[in-house]
Design a protein around this motif. Structure first.
Motif, PDB file in Angstrom:
ATOM      1  N   UNK A 118       0.710  -1.300  -0.111  1.00 22.25           N
ATOM      2  CA  UNK A 118      -0.044   0.030   0.196  1.00 22.25           C
ATOM      3  C   UNK A 118       0.667   1.138   0.048  1.00 22.25           C
ATOM      4  N   UNK A 134     -10.353  -0.617  -4.474  1.00 20.35           N
ATOM      5  CA  UNK A 134     -10.201  -1.779  -5.326  1.00 20.35           C
ATOM      6  C   UNK A 134      -8.526  -2.217  -5.282  1.00 20.35           C
ATOM      7  N   UNK A 135      -7.782  -0.924  -5.037  1.00 22.86           N
ATOM      8  CA  UNK A 135      -6.432  -1.031  -4.952  1.00 22.86           C
ATOM      9  C   UNK A 135      -5.935  -1.582  -3.456  1.00 22.86           C
ATOM     10  N   UNK A 136      -6.942  -1.272  -2.570  1.00 25.87           N
ATOM     11  CA  UNK A 136      -6.485  -1.564  -1.333  1.00 25.87           C
ATOM     12  C   UNK A 136      -6.949  -3.196  -1.268  1.00 25.87           C
ATOM     13  N   UNK A 137      -7.894  -3.591  -1.803  1.00 24.56           N
ATOM     14  CA  UNK A 137      -8.080  -5.249  -1.708  1.00 24.56           C
ATOM     15  C   UNK A 137      -7.061  -5.978  -2.722  1.00 24.56           C
ATOM     16  N   UNK A 138      -6.603  -5.261  -3.703  1.00 21.31           N
ATOM     17  CA  UNK A 138      -5.522  -5.871  -4.336  1.00 21.31           C
ATOM     18  C   UNK A 138      -4.369  -6.204  -3.733  1.00 21.31           C
ATOM     19  N   UNK A 139      -3.916  -5.141  -2.758  1.00 19.19           N
ATOM     20  CA  UNK A 139      -2.781  -5.230  -2.019  1.00 19.19           C
ATOM     21  C   UNK A 139      -2.875  -6.161  -0.800  1.00 19.19           C
ATOM     22  N   UNK A 140      -4.216  -6.194  -0.371  1.00 21.78           N
ATOM     23  CA  UNK A 140      -4.454  -7.255   0.720  1.00 21.78           C
ATOM     24  C   UNK A 140      -4.551  -8.664   0.306  1.00 21.78           C
ATOM     25  N   UNK A 141      -4.781  -8.911  -0.919  1.00 22.62           N
ATOM     26  CA  UNK A 141      -4.777 -10.127  -1.424  1.00 22.62           C
ATOM     27  C   UNK A 141      -3.232 -10.624  -1.731  1.00 22.62           C
ATOM     28  N   UNK A 173     -13.833  -5.118  -3.563  1.00 24.92           N
ATOM     29  CA  UNK A 173     -13.839  -4.249  -4.369  1.00 24.92           C
ATOM     30  C   UNK A 173     -13.551  -4.616  -5.992  1.00 24.92           C
ATOM     31  N   UNK A 174     -12.618  -5.619  -5.819  1.00 32.11           N
ATOM     32  CA  UNK A 174     -12.444  -6.167  -6.989  1.00 32.11           C
ATOM     33  C   UNK A 174     -13.118  -7.534  -7.549  1.00 32.11           C
ATOM     34  N   UNK A 233      -4.340 -12.542  -9.130  1.00 32.85           N
ATOM     35  CA  UNK A 233      -3.000 -12.249  -7.880  1.00 32.85           C
ATOM     36  C   UNK A 233      -2.717 -13.309  -7.287  1.00 32.85           C
TER      37      UNK A 233
END
Lengths: 246, 121
Positions: free
Chosen positions: A134, B64-71, A225-226, A234
């Motif tokens: 992040x 969406x970016x936060x969730x991508x990073x979390x995954x 949210x994706x 991923x």
């Protein structure tokens, strides 16, 4: 879901994720099942140290991970078995073997300590990687909490399917506390079951990053949210880069 | 999981793409950006991560970016539990083995499979 943020950042982050990080660090600092809080925080510090270990880099680069001469760059606060376990699981997890795991235990680590440390590695790697991804500053390690480890091994633990003993769902007892969301919980879910508190701490954190078990096989929906294929591409790429079959 | 999630969208995915790169667009929104971000984070490449982060955040928005990073982060944990505890790789596909998928995806070339199946050290 309301948004907040991590310390040192103004990026909006869903509050359940921030809360999960708070709870995870508190759990890491508390006495575990086999390790006191001070030792668990020392493990967390060694995990961070391992990421920059030159010996680990040589192992990672070698054609075979076995027989690379040298010593880990450690902080010097833990024993040889703990250091080897932490560094190899942090640095080259896809090239471990049952023979290697037995050699670590033979250095003087109990199976419970092994599993508890693996749980800590998995949690700290997840916590730190999330902030780094992040672009948020790394969090300082927590102060350890006083208290004694409970030192309890589940009565139903058996070495059968994996290199370390597991508690299969049918062998879990009330004394173990809540272990599985359902009797068909996958083997990845059972991995830390020799140390039930580590299992609970880990999955409370992991569920907020990926998704709770009840959603895993609902492929046509996403609670994030994706979209689900975005989540899974991923997951697949990160696993492949670690040479992990899961 | 990727294959099943694509099936639910009525699509196919090239399994080998996750280990060797996709020959064609996998038909997942922002797939290239997601993969680039994941790779940069795994490799701990700060400059590459910074660039990928900006691109992905612009494409997905903050949530969406936060969730991508979390995954990405989640799978830094899962892999270590599976591989340090020695969870049987033959249970990876919903509790059972999927040898044809392992072959298609190039997973049979992973160290764990090579050493346990073929006895290579």
């Amino acid at each position: 879901m309301s948004a907040t943020s991590f310390a040192g950042s103004n990026l909006p982050v869903r509050s359940d994720l921030v809360d999960a990080h708070e709870r995870a660090w508190a759990a890491i600092a508390a006495p575990g099942t086999w390790l006191p809080g001070a030792k668990r925080v020392a493990v967390a510090a060694e995990i961070r140290r391992a990421r920059d270990c030159a010996h680990c880099a040589r192992i990672k680069a070698a054609l075979s991970p076995n027989g690379v001469a040298g010593a880990h760059d450690s902080l010097g606060t833990l024993g040889a078995a703990q250091i080897e376990l932490i560094h190899r699981v942090v640095g080259d997890p896809g090239r471990l073997s049952e023979k290697w795991s037995q050699s670590v235990l033979a250095l003087g680590l109990s199976e419970g300590e092994y599993v508890e440390i693996v749980g800590l590695v998995a949690m700290v790697m997840m916590l730190d990687t999330c902030l780094r991804a992040l672009g948020v500053p790394e969090r300082a390690l927590p102060a350890p909490q006083n208290g004694e480890p409970m030192r309890r091994r589940p009565a139903g633990a058996k070495k059968k399917a994996a290199w370390l003993p597991l508690v299969e769902p049918e062998d879990a007892t009330e004394a173990d506390g809540p272990l599985y969301p359902n009797p068909k919980a996958g083997y990845i879910y059972r991995g830390l079951s020799l140390v039930p508190q580590s299992l609970r701490d880990y999955w409370a954190l992991a569920n907020c990053h990926y998704m709770p078990g009840e959603f895993v096989y609902q492929f046509d929906r996403s609670i994030r949210a994706i979209r689900r294929p975005q989540v899974e591409i991923i997951a697949a790429r990160v696993s492949a880069m670690h040479q992990c079959v899961y | 999981m990727l294959r099943e999630s694509m099936h639910s969208d009525g699509k196919q995915v090239e399994a080998r793409g996750v280990t060797q790169g996709f020959d064609r667009d996998p038909d997942i929104p922002h797939a290239a950006g997601l993969i680039e971000f994941a790779e940069a984070v795994v490799l701990r490449d700060a400059a590459r991560t910074e660039t990928a982060r900006k691109t992905l955040r612009a494409a997905l928005g903050d949530a969406g970016f936060v969730d991508a990073a979390a995954v990405v982060a989640a799978f830094h944990g899962f892999v270590r539990i599976a591989d340090a505890i020695g969870i049987p790789y033959t249970t990876a596909a919903r509790g059972s083995d999927a040898p044809e998928l392992r072959e298609q995806a190039g997973i049979n070339e992973f160290y764990r499979v090579r050493t346990e199946v073929r006895g290579e050290a």
